[in-house]
Design a protein around this motif. Structure first.
Motif, PDB file in Angstrom:
ATOM      1  N   ASN A  37       0.809  -1.328   0.252  1.00 28.60           N
ATOM      2  CA  ASN A  37      -0.295  -0.015  -0.034  1.00 28.60           C
ATOM      3  C   ASN A  37       0.793   1.320   0.097  1.00 28.60           C
ATOM      4  O   ASN A  37       0.275   1.873  -0.924  1.00 28.60           O
ATOM      5  CB  ASN A  37      -1.263   0.266   1.040  1.00 28.60           C
ATOM      6  N   GLU A  38       2.113   1.498   0.947  1.00 31.28           N
ATOM      7  CA  GLU A  38       3.167   2.265   0.426  1.00 31.28           C
ATOM      8  C   GLU A  38       3.850   2.295  -0.579  1.00 31.28           C
ATOM      9  O   GLU A  38       3.891   3.942  -1.007  1.00 31.28           O
ATOM     10  CB  GLU A  38       3.987   2.128   1.932  1.00 31.28           C
ATOM     11  N   GLU A  39       4.112   1.499  -1.268  1.00 27.57           N
ATOM     12  CA  GLU A  39       4.303   1.978  -2.104  1.00 27.57           C
ATOM     13  C   GLU A  39       3.672   2.121  -3.393  1.00 27.57           C
ATOM     14  O   GLU A  39       3.967   2.666  -4.443  1.00 27.57           O
ATOM     15  CB  GLU A  39       5.126   0.500  -2.873  1.00 27.57           C
ATOM     16  N   PHE A  40       2.800   1.445  -3.413  1.00 24.61           N
ATOM     17  CA  PHE A  40       1.469   1.695  -5.043  1.00 24.61           C
ATOM     18  C   PHE A  40       0.185   2.348  -4.075  1.00 24.61           C
ATOM     19  O   PHE A  40      -0.228   2.032  -3.447  1.00 24.61           O
ATOM     20  CB  PHE A  40       1.659   0.525  -5.295  1.00 24.61           C
ATOM     21  N   GLU A  41       0.040   3.315  -4.335  1.00 25.52           N
ATOM     22  CA  GLU A  41      -0.940   4.294  -4.419  1.00 25.52           C
ATOM     23  C   GLU A  41      -2.161   3.977  -4.396  1.00 25.52           C
ATOM     24  O   GLU A  41      -2.780   5.041  -5.776  1.00 25.52           O
ATOM     25  CB  GLU A  41      -0.510   5.969  -4.048  1.00 25.52           C
TER      26      GLU A  41
END
Length: 98
Positions: A37-41
């Protein structure tokens, strides 16, 4: 499903830009959904849909660790598939320059 259908499903799953990036992100090992979730918004629902497609295609597997779900490549063969495709594309681009 027959062999050809399974092959097509795997290639279709890998062909989406977001799913391709997820696969590459998991090269170094399992990651918690929170890290994805942090890497892919994307919304949680959108990311979950992509992860489900990759899992259903046999590309990813998941494991519950406490309250967290961790995803990883199903095995190293997935990485080899992507690396071979990238090698092939690199060669095509080099040939096109000639």
């Amino acid at each position: 499903m027959n062999f050809e259908d399974l092959t097509i499903n795997l290639l279709k799953a890998m062909a989406h830009p977001v799913r391709y990036k997820i696969i590459k992100f998991l090269y170094k090992g399992p990651k918690c959904v929170c890290k994805l979730n942090e890497e892919f918004e994307f919304s949680q629902a959108n990311l979950s849909q992509h992860l489900r497609i990759l899992k259903d295609a046999g590309i990813l597997k998941n494991e519950k660790i406490g309250l967290e779900t961790h995803y990883s490549l199903y095995n190293e063969d997935i990485k080899d598939i992507v690396l071979n495709i990238e090698k092939y594309i690199t060669e095509l681009l080099e040939d096109a320059k000639k």
